[in-house]
Design an enzyme around this catalytic site. Structure first.
Site, PDB file in Angstrom:
ATOM      1  N   ARG A  13       0.931  -1.337  -0.047  1.00  0.00           N
ATOM      2  CA  ARG A  13      -0.215   0.081  -0.013  1.00  0.00           C
ATOM      3  C   ARG A  13       0.801   1.561  -0.220  1.00  0.00           C
ATOM      4  O   ARG A  13       0.638   2.010   0.373  1.00  0.00           O
ATOM      5  CB  ARG A  13      -0.574   0.286   1.164  1.00  0.00           C
ATOM      6  CG  ARG A  13      -2.114   0.880   1.269  1.00  0.00           C
ATOM      7  CD  ARG A  13      -3.339   0.708   2.087  1.00  0.00           C
ATOM      8  NE  ARG A  13      -4.373   1.003   1.476  1.00  0.00           N
ATOM      9  CZ  ARG A  13      -5.367   1.511   2.740  1.00  0.00           C
ATOM     10  NH1 ARG A  13      -4.267   2.550   3.447  1.00  0.00           N
ATOM     11  NH2 ARG A  13      -6.222   2.755   2.398  1.00  0.00           N
ATOM     12  N   LYS A  73     -10.013   7.359  15.100  1.00  0.00           N
ATOM     13  CA  LYS A  73      -9.716   5.271  14.602  1.00  0.00           C
ATOM     14  C   LYS A  73      -8.564   5.088  14.235  1.00  0.00           C
ATOM     15  O   LYS A  73      -8.517   6.096  13.157  1.00  0.00           O
ATOM     16  CB  LYS A  73     -10.197   5.681  13.696  1.00  0.00           C
ATOM     17  CG  LYS A  73     -10.193   4.066  12.906  1.00  0.00           C
ATOM     18  CD  LYS A  73     -11.317   4.142  11.830  1.00  0.00           C
ATOM     19  CE  LYS A  73     -11.435   2.499  10.767  1.00  0.00           C
ATOM     20  NZ  LYS A  73     -12.301   2.988   9.826  1.00  0.00           N
ATOM     21  N   ASP A 112      -5.658   3.077  13.167  1.00  0.00           N
ATOM     22  CA  ASP A 112      -5.490   1.700  11.523  1.00  0.00           C
ATOM     23  C   ASP A 112      -3.750   1.362  11.573  1.00  0.00           C
ATOM     24  O   ASP A 112      -3.242   2.223  12.097  1.00  0.00           O
ATOM     25  CB  ASP A 112      -6.224   2.977   9.979  1.00  0.00           C
ATOM     26  CG  ASP A 112      -6.693   1.655   9.230  1.00  0.00           C
ATOM     27  OD1 ASP A 112      -6.148   0.753   9.453  1.00  0.00           O
ATOM     28  OD2 ASP A 112      -7.538   2.278   8.217  1.00  0.00           O
ATOM     29  N   CYS A 118      -7.758  -1.080  14.646  1.00  0.00           N
ATOM     30  CA  CYS A 118      -8.635  -0.834  13.013  1.00  0.00           C
ATOM     31  C   CYS A 118      -6.872  -1.810  12.493  1.00  0.00           C
ATOM     32  O   CYS A 118      -5.847  -0.720  12.992  1.00  0.00           O
ATOM     33  CB  CYS A 118      -8.703   0.514  12.537  1.00  0.00           C
ATOM     34  SG  CYS A 118      -9.473  -0.316  10.741  1.00  0.00           S
ATOM     35  N   ASP A 145     -13.287  -4.808   7.023  1.00  0.00           N
ATOM     36  CA  ASP A 145     -13.441  -4.328   6.546  1.00  0.00           C
ATOM     37  C   ASP A 145     -14.636  -4.397   5.563  1.00  0.00           C
ATOM     38  O   ASP A 145     -15.569  -3.977   4.586  1.00  0.00           O
ATOM     39  CB  ASP A 145     -12.655  -3.896   5.069  1.00  0.00           C
ATOM     40  CG  ASP A 145     -11.464  -2.881   5.790  1.00  0.00           C
ATOM     41  OD1 ASP A 145     -11.775  -1.919   6.422  1.00  0.00           O
ATOM     42  OD2 ASP A 145     -10.305  -2.931   4.984  1.00  0.00           O
TER      43      ASP A 145
HETATM   44  C1  DGJ Z   1      -8.761   0.499   6.355  1.00  0.00           C
HETATM   45  C2  DGJ Z   1      -9.811   0.212   7.234  1.00  0.00           C
HETATM   46  O1  DGJ Z   1     -10.461  -0.860   7.609  1.00  0.00           O
HETATM   47  C3  DGJ Z   1     -10.371   1.192   6.521  1.00  0.00           C
HETATM   48  O2  DGJ Z   1     -12.136   1.102   7.123  1.00  0.00           O
HETATM   49  C4  DGJ Z   1     -10.219   2.577   6.291  1.00  0.00           C
HETATM   50  O3  DGJ Z   1     -10.238   3.256   7.193  1.00  0.00           O
HETATM   51  C5  DGJ Z   1      -8.840   2.372   5.139  1.00  0.00           C
HETATM   52  N1  DGJ Z   1      -7.862   1.436   5.927  1.00  0.00           N
HETATM   53  C6  DGJ Z   1      -8.384   3.968   5.104  1.00  0.00           C
HETATM   54  O4  DGJ Z   1      -7.003   4.023   4.619  1.00  0.00           O
END
Ligand code: DGJ
Length: 691
Positions: free
Chosen positions: A411, A444, A446, A492, A514
């Site tokens: 990514r 959030k 991630d 997340c 997701d």
């Molecule tokens: C992965 C997360 O699971 C999604 O919900 C979202 O936040 C994307 N990343 C954003 O890049």
């Protein structure tokens, strides 16, 4: 408080229904005695008096009986502790004594200058035993090749079945059950995070059902690489060994004066079947793991599926207005608000608002969201950096890398080395500044790629990066929570890639997957519920057809009822929803708020698994119960069966507040509730209240 038997070498920890007992022999060997229904210290002493098998040249009398098998000596099982001091490997420990206090039992051992302490704790009103180990080095440097948190030993049974949760991105936490055969079953992650592939949990049973029978469960509280090995030994004994790190190739170098504490590996015994085990795990996490779990989580809106990276303040304001009108309580701006982040190729690491998108920063949008009566949240991915970012240009050596080797840019991003103090300090300053710059209520957090080239060229023992990254993450989260106690955090990792008891101790909810397709979600949520409570299981209602995953078309009703089984969120593009759809959504959100205390704090009963036809869950709290039922597809001549409810009083009557229908508890328990579901992908919510 642990009980100690008269012999002074046998300890029993007991919860409401379960006991756990260990014993140190006269020869100083630490043996496992009991894990199961409650016993007394006298029972434990009687167990301790049973002779060990005879010593034979090809078998070890200790194997399958020790609490924490160390490497070396007459042992052939997987060692929980593997050490190297200079050229010498293994451990020869002597028992030094015990301590107990604060509900914790500590058993002290020593090998030369290394103090090894085994910790046991049974939290009040639970049958969960928490185990962990500390190593305190008072001697020369010791290389910790492996230090598991615990080895669990099961009683003799004719056969065992192993349950686990496997999966992949977009298809996490799939439950599988299989007979255990001789040898070892190993699950884990060598990816640097908990992973989508396995949750760090196993359950063992020898014939349990959903609501009856013995179930043993073990769950690890660690958010990095990990391993749980389940061994069926030659004499049919079962041992479960687990801890941080996947391979045994080195975890840490413990210098003189240094210490290491393993993560907690928690174990649970119940005779209440898989459902009883889940409810016990949920209650334990709500009471002792999840911060502030008595407070219900708000209904959120998240912008990711609606707007992707293409965001602007004006468009987010429009979404916020629609979300507020639905009754949403928390509005979260996902990826794309910062740095040069107009796609996944740039900007990670630069945690300041994008000046074209948010010319006056986030404060005006946050103020608008607050004026609409909602909390305001943002997305971050602090452990990552895009090579195309100001941060990377300034500090290319802050990432994990192996000099002279190709690197993997999943990514378009690299993993920052959080084992470094300067990296942690930078992130602290950025995130603390961000949370102070605008009234942010929710973050959030991630994590969108695995470790691959996890090197640290300047460090004499770069291997420690795997453990220290996680410790760095925990320290950062703890510090941010302490400095900003009003902010809630979501864990997340591309959906459910970082869900475990470790991260749940410092986050308020998790992004389950997701994959927001409501039917796929039923299987994911079914697996998730084996160990974690609905109180942390975020679930969004998104657009139909589901463009991100399987293009399935489903009704708003089915999508809502699927997401209402957890922490409800909305993630569709509300600017494109019809007035009728918005009106229906408003009603569903209102209904969710009525059942929310039951879903988030109640006892969960899985009435039918999500396989094919009808599936359902039930939540019970006090006088109220709610059933969420889903019909995947109806076949002519196969009417949906009645749902036999659980957790009700057979002598009471229950009334549905919507229809006024009255049901007798005994009838609901024995004959079941009929729910009128038809066609494909139908769903229903039935509330009942004790009259
Ligand atoms: C992965 C997360 O699971 C999604 O919900 C979202 O936040 C994307 N990343 C954003 O890049």
């Amino acid at each position: 408080m642990p009980d100690i038997a008269e012999d002074g070498r046998t300890w029993v920890l007991s919860g409401p229904a379960a006991s756990y007992a260990v014993h140190v022999t006269e020869g100083g060997e630490l043996l496992h005695l009991h894990w199961g229904p409650r016993i007394t210290p006298a029972d434990a002493v009687a167990l301790a008096a049973r002779p060990l098998p005879a010593c034979r040249p090809f078998e070890s009398p200790l194997d399958g009986r020790e609490e924490y098998p160390v490497e070396g000596g007459p042992r052939f099982v997987r060692p929980a502790l593997s050490l190297r001091t200079g050229t010498r490997r293994g451990t020869e420990w002597t028992y030094e004594g015990h301590e107990s206090g604060d509900g914790e039992l500590r058993l002290h051992f020593r090998d030369g200058g290394l103090a090894i302490t085994l910790h046991y704790r049974m939290r009040p009103s639970t049958d969960v035993v928490e185990r962990w180990v500390t190593l305190d080095n008072h001697g020369p440097a010791v290389e910790v090749l492996r230090a598991d948190s615990a080895t669990w030993t099961l009683p003799d049974r004719d056969s065992w079945r192993l349950s686990r949760l496997h999966g992949r991105w977009g298809a996490e936490s799939r439950l599988t059950r299989s007979e255990l055969t001789h040898g070892e079953e190993v699950i884990g992650s060598r990816r640097g995070h908990t992973s989508h592939q396995h949750l760090p949990w196993v359950a063992l049973d020898s014939g349990a059902g959903e609501e009856s029978g013995e179930v043993y469960g073990c769950a690890l509280g660690w958010s990095g690489s990990w391993r749980i090995a389940v061994a069926l030994l030659p004499d049919a004994r079962v041992q479960i060994t687990g801890g941080a790190g996947y391979d045994d190739s080195g975890l840490l170098l413990l210098g003189p004066g240094e210490s290491y504490t393993t993560p907690v590996f928690a174990g649970l015994w119940t005779d209440g079947g898989f459902g009883g085990a889940s409810r016990a795990w949920h209650a334990y996490q709500r009471a002792y793991v999840i911060p502030d779990a008595g407070r219900d989580r708000p209904v959120l809106f998240n912008s990711w599926e609606a707007t992707g990276f293409d965001i602007s303040e004006r468009q987010q304001r429009a979404l916020a207005e629609r979300a507020a009108a639905l009754g949403v309580e928390l509005f979260v701006v996902d990826d794309g608000w910062f740095g040069a982040r107009t796609g996944d190729g740039a900007g990670l690491g630069d945690w300041t608002p994008n000046p074209d998108r948010f010319p006056d920063g986030l404060a005006p949008l946050a103020a608008h969201v607050h004026a609409l009566g909602m909390q305001f949240g943002i997305w971050v991915e602090p452990e990552m950096v895009n090579p195309d970012s100001d941060l990377y240009r300034a500090h290319p050596d802050w990432v994990q890398y192996q000099p002279g080797r190709k690197r993997t840019e999943f990514r378009n991003q690299l993993v920052l080395n959080l084992a470094r103090e300067d990296v942690r300090q930078y992130l602290w300053e950025q995130l603390d500044g961000l949370l102070s710059s605008a009234p942010v209520d929710y973050v959030k957090w991630d994590f969108n790629r695995c470790f691959t080239d996890a090197g640290w060229p300047q460090d004499p023992y770069p291997q420690r990066l795997w453990v220290d990254h996680v410790r760095g993450l925990y320290a950062l989260l703890d510090r941010l929570r302490a400095a900003h106690p009003q902010v809630a955090f979501e864990s997340c990792s591309g959906g459910g890639g970082r869900i475990d008891l470790g991260v749940l101790g410092r986050t308020d909810q998790v992004w389950t997957s997701d994959n927001t397709d409501p039917l796929d979600r039923l299987a994911i949520q079914y697996g998730f519920s084996q160990i974690h409570p609905a109180r942390v299981m975020a679930a969004w209602v998104t657009d139909s057809p589901n463009a991100m995953f399987n293009h399935r078309t489903s009704s708003l009703k089915f999508r809502f009822v699927s997401a209402m089984a957890g922490v409800l969120g909305v993630g569709g593009d509300l600017t494109r929803w019809s007035e009728e759809g918005l009106a229906q959504a408003r009603d569903w959100v209102a209904l969710y708020k009525q059942i929310r205390p039951l879903v988030q704090r109640g006892d969960l009963y899985r009435l039918r698994p999500p396989q094919g036809g009808l599936s359902a869950v039930q939540y019970v709290l006090g006088d109220e119960t709610v059933v969420l039922a889903w019909l995947q597809a109806q076949r002519f001549g196969e009417p949906a069966p009645a749902l036999r409810l659980r957790g009700l009083n057979p002598t009471e009557t229950y009334e549905c507040p919507e229809t006024g229908e009255v049901h007798r508890g005994a009838v609901l328990l024995h004959h079941g509730l009929r729910v009128d579901l038809r066609g494909d992908l139908d769903a229903a919510v039935v509330r009942l209240k004790r009259k």
